[in-house]
Design a protein around this motif. Structure first.
Motif, short mmCIF file in Angstrom:
data_model
loop_
_atom_site.label_atom_id
_atom_site.label_comp_id
_atom_site.label_asym_id
_atom_site.label_seq_id
_atom_site.Cartn_x
_atom_site.Cartn_y
_atom_site.Cartn_z
N ASN A 106 10.27 -6.93 -2.71
CA ASN A 106 9.39 -5.98 -2.03
C ASN A 106 8.13 -5.77 -2.87
O ASN A 106 8.22 -5.54 -4.07
CB ASN A 106 10.09 -4.63 -1.83
CG ASN A 106 11.29 -4.79 -0.92
OD1 ASN A 106 11.23 -5.53 0.06
ND2 ASN A 106 12.38 -4.12 -1.26
N ILE A 107 7.00 -5.84 -2.20
CA ILE A 107 5.73 -5.71 -2.93
C ILE A 107 5.02 -4.42 -2.52
O ILE A 107 4.84 -4.15 -1.33
CB ILE A 107 4.80 -6.90 -2.64
CG1 ILE A 107 5.54 -8.23 -2.76
CG2 ILE A 107 3.56 -6.85 -3.53
CD1 ILE A 107 6.07 -8.53 -4.14
N VAL A 108 4.64 -3.64 -3.53
CA VAL A 108 3.92 -2.40 -3.26
C VAL A 108 2.44 -2.73 -3.04
O VAL A 108 1.87 -3.54 -3.77
CB VAL A 108 4.06 -1.43 -4.45
CG1 VAL A 108 3.38 -0.10 -4.15
CG2 VAL A 108 5.52 -1.22 -4.79
N GLY A 109 1.84 -2.08 -2.05
CA GLY A 109 0.43 -2.35 -1.77
C GLY A 109 -0.49 -1.37 -2.46
O GLY A 109 -0.05 -0.36 -3.02
N GLN A 110 -1.78 -1.71 -2.47
CA GLN A 110 -2.82 -0.84 -2.99
C GLN A 110 -2.75 -0.54 -4.49
O GLN A 110 -3.35 0.40 -4.96
CB GLN A 110 -2.85 0.50 -2.21
CG GLN A 110 -3.03 0.34 -0.71
CD GLN A 110 -4.34 -0.34 -0.37
OE1 GLN A 110 -5.39 0.06 -0.85
NE2 GLN A 110 -4.29 -1.40 0.43
N THR A 111 -2.00 -1.33 -5.19
CA THR A 111 -2.02 -1.20 -6.66
C THR A 111 -1.70 -2.55 -7.30
O THR A 111 -0.88 -3.30 -6.78
CB THR A 111 -1.00 -0.16 -7.17
OG1 THR A 111 -0.88 -0.33 -8.59
CG2 THR A 111 0.37 -0.35 -6.56
N ASN B 271 -2.56 -10.87 -3.33
CA ASN B 271 -3.21 -10.51 -2.08
C ASN B 271 -2.49 -9.34 -1.39
O ASN B 271 -3.13 -8.41 -0.91
CB ASN B 271 -3.29 -11.71 -1.13
CG ASN B 271 -4.43 -12.64 -1.51
OD1 ASN B 271 -5.22 -12.34 -2.41
ND2 ASN B 271 -4.51 -13.79 -0.85
N LEU B 272 -1.16 -9.39 -1.39
CA LEU B 272 -0.39 -8.29 -0.80
C LEU B 272 -0.73 -6.98 -1.51
O LEU B 272 -0.99 -5.95 -0.89
CB LEU B 272 1.11 -8.52 -0.92
CG LEU B 272 1.80 -9.46 0.05
CD1 LEU B 272 3.31 -9.23 0.00
CD2 LEU B 272 1.29 -9.26 1.47
N ALA B 273 -0.73 -7.05 -2.83
CA ALA B 273 -0.97 -5.85 -3.62
C ALA B 273 -2.40 -5.35 -3.46
O ALA B 273 -2.66 -4.15 -3.52
CB ALA B 273 -0.66 -6.13 -5.09
N SER B 274 -3.34 -6.27 -3.24
CA SER B 274 -4.76 -5.89 -3.19
C SER B 274 -5.20 -5.40 -1.81
O SER B 274 -6.00 -4.48 -1.71
CB SER B 274 -5.65 -7.08 -3.54
OG SER B 274 -5.31 -7.64 -4.77
N TYR B 275 -4.73 -6.06 -0.76
CA TYR B 275 -5.34 -5.83 0.55
C TYR B 275 -4.45 -5.16 1.58
O TYR B 275 -4.90 -4.84 2.66
CB TYR B 275 -5.82 -7.17 1.14
CG TYR B 275 -6.69 -7.95 0.19
CD1 TYR B 275 -7.90 -7.42 -0.24
CD2 TYR B 275 -6.30 -9.19 -0.28
CE1 TYR B 275 -8.70 -8.13 -1.13
CE2 TYR B 275 -7.09 -9.91 -1.16
CZ TYR B 275 -8.29 -9.36 -1.59
OH TYR B 275 -9.07 -10.05 -2.46
N THR B 276 -3.15 -4.98 1.27
CA THR B 276 -2.26 -4.50 2.33
C THR B 276 -1.57 -3.19 1.94
O THR B 276 -1.69 -2.71 0.82
CB THR B 276 -1.15 -5.53 2.64
OG1 THR B 276 -0.17 -5.47 1.59
CG2 THR B 276 -1.72 -6.93 2.72
N GLN B 277 -0.81 -2.69 2.92
CA GLN B 277 -0.02 -1.49 2.68
C GLN B 277 1.31 -1.84 2.00
O GLN B 277 2.16 -0.98 1.83
CB GLN B 277 0.26 -0.78 4.01
CG GLN B 277 -0.99 -0.32 4.74
CD GLN B 277 -1.84 0.58 3.85
OE1 GLN B 277 -1.33 1.45 3.14
NE2 GLN B 277 -3.15 0.35 3.86
N GLY B 278 1.47 -3.08 1.68
CA GLY B 278 2.72 -3.52 1.08
C GLY B 278 3.41 -4.54 1.97
O GLY B 278 3.01 -4.73 3.12
N GLY B 279 4.42 -5.20 1.43
CA GLY B 279 5.10 -6.21 2.23
C GLY B 279 6.23 -6.83 1.46
O GLY B 279 6.73 -6.24 0.50
N GLU B 280 6.61 -8.02 1.89
CA GLU B 280 7.71 -8.66 1.17
C GLU B 280 7.50 -10.16 1.03
O GLU B 280 6.79 -10.80 1.80
CB GLU B 280 9.04 -8.36 1.86
CG GLU B 280 9.18 -8.97 3.23
CD GLU B 280 10.53 -8.65 3.84
OE1 GLU B 280 10.89 -7.46 3.88
OE2 GLU B 280 11.22 -9.60 4.26
#
Ligand code: ATP
Ligand code: MG
Lengths: 318, 116
Positions: free
Chosen positions: A186-191, A229-238
């Protein structure tokens, strides 16, 4: 040691790799090329200090770019005994010098060491200019260096060969209608605080499963870019990596905001990275390009505001 | 040239990975764009950058770089050091500017990759 090598090199029924190397390496490759030289007008007492300070026991004597003699500790001792320590080197040096050429093979060189019995030889190019100096120590070092390089190369080759069968064997030994072997992160977004962890953990896991280093590296880079990219541009993902019979498939999913123009996002240099991302060195607009380059197959779709879906495939055989 | 020789020659301050300095440096790369390094950094290369955060370690590790030199005396973050130890990536600091350091590295025989 050098004599021994030479003798064994002549022994036809068992040629070792070291002996073979004697034919491959040239004098120029193993000699030392920063040589302390002296001028014939310097005095014998100057050479004493030079030898002490440079920890050498001999030096070529050079005048106008040409080798005119050799001076050794032995010459110096003779001069001392004869109380001729203040004469110029010209008068105390050995002028009948045996030389080696830089393009000669080590086999010739060792033969010369054996035959003539000097401890060092000046090395010349075919124009007669001094290029370096060679001692038995240089020869041994040169051989060891080459052995070491070859050893490292075999080592990586061996591990590459060892690893694939391990993966293969697993799929050959295990039977099921469907085998699923998935790692999910699981990847946290915005950080970007923890960004990169998933890629390196996945790489570790695949390494343990025996994926070979070159493939491992490609997967590592591609997944790292996707994770950033997930961490930079999204609300998070997997990130979901699945090991299959044919290779590794990695899916990267996020829950928005999605990309309006996917083609544009794939262009090298295109980036919407905000300042806080750029400050950390990202935002070259090269991430997706790298992913494409590293993967054997890439599929990238997106819808606004649902999110983006990236699939990468890496084949064991490529 | 191995890292030890490089450190001696350029007076680098070793901040992490001191146990892995016998690695041969096969080339060099200078860039502050991480994706660029991920694309073009060569295995065994030394990387010159001014970034000090932990992402540089991940990049170096993914590309199998020999080590990282931070320029202008910039001090690495604490978590960068911790990560570098874990990933076995040497991190060194030079007081020189990137331009100056790269020039000297080149002079010492370290080369970048040819343009592809
Ligand atoms: N998962 C995503 N969700 C939303 N937008 C994305 C996503 N991935 C990429 N993008 C968009 O695509 C652009 C290009 O991405 P890419 O990874 O190629 O470059 P970058 O992230 O801007 O810079 P770099 O990766 O070189 O540091 C990004 O700037 C961003 O606008
Ligand atoms: Mg990116």
């Amino acid at each position: 040691m050098a004599q021994d090598l030479k003798r064994r090199a002549g022994d036809d029924d068992r040629v070792t790799r070291t002996q073979e190397m004697l034919y491959e390496l040239t004098v120029g490759e193993v000699m030392s090329d920063n040589v302390v030289t002296v001028h014939p007008d310097q005095t014998m007492s100057e050479i004493r200090i030079l030898m002490r300070d440079n920890r050498i026991s001999g030096a070529p004597v050079v005048e106008n770019g040409k080798l005119v003699g050799m001076i050794s500790i032995e010459d110096l001792i003779n001069a001392l005994l004869e109380k001729r320590i203040d004469v110029p080197i010209r008068e105390g040096m050995t002028t009948d010098v045996d030389c080696l050429y830089s393009d000669e093979s080590l086999v010739h060189c060792i033969a010369k060491f054996y035959r003539l019995g000097h401890t060092r030889y000046p090395v010349l190019n075919r124009k007669g200019e001094l290029e370096g100096i060679i001692t038995k120590g240089n020869i041994v070092e040169g051989l060891l260096r080459k052995l070491e390089i070859e050893y490292e190369q075999t080592e990586t080759k061996v591990s590459a060969a060892r690893q694939r069968p391990a993966m293969r064997k697993f799929f050959e030994d295990v039977f099921a209608d469907e085998i699923s072997f998935t790692f999910k992160y699981n990847i946290v977004g915005q950080t970007l605080q923890h960004a990169g962890t998933a890629a390196s953990e996945l790489k570790n896991a695949l390494k343990k499963l025996g994926v070979c280093p070159p493939l491992l590296r490609r997967i590592g880079v591609a997944v790292y870019e996707a994770e950033i990219n997930l961490a930079s541009y999204t609300q998070g993902g997997e990130i979901r990596a699945t090991i299959e019979k044919w290779g590794v498939s990695v899916e990267v999913l996020d829950s928005g905001p999605g990309i309006l123009d996917v083609e544009q996002a794939l262009q090298p240099g295109y980036s919407t990275a905000p300042d806080w991302v750029r400050e950390l060195g990202f935002g070259a607009g090269m991430g997706l390009v790298n992913i494409k380059k590293c993967s054997d197959e890439m599929d990238f779709t997106s819808s606004v505001p649902e999110g983006t879906h990236l699939t990468m495939r890496f084949y064991f055989t490529s | 040239m191995d890292l030890n020789a490089l450190i001696k020659e350029f007076g680098l301050d070793v901040k992490a990975g001191a146990a892995h300095l016998d690695r041969e440096v096969t080339g060099g790369y200078a860039s502050d764009l991480l994706s660029d390094v991920l694309a073009h950094g060569g295995e065994g290369s030394i990387w010159v950058t001014l970034h000090i955060h932990h992402n540089i370690v991940a990049v170096a590790s993914h590309k199998g770089l020999a080590g990282i030199i931070l320029v202008q005396g910039r001090q690495p973050d604490q978590d960068t050091l911790a990560k570098a130890e874990k990933e076995e990536i040497p991190v060194m600091v030079s007081d020189l500017s990137a331009f100056e350091l790269v020039g000297r590295l080149y002079k010492a025989g370290i080369r970048g990759a040819q343009a592809d």
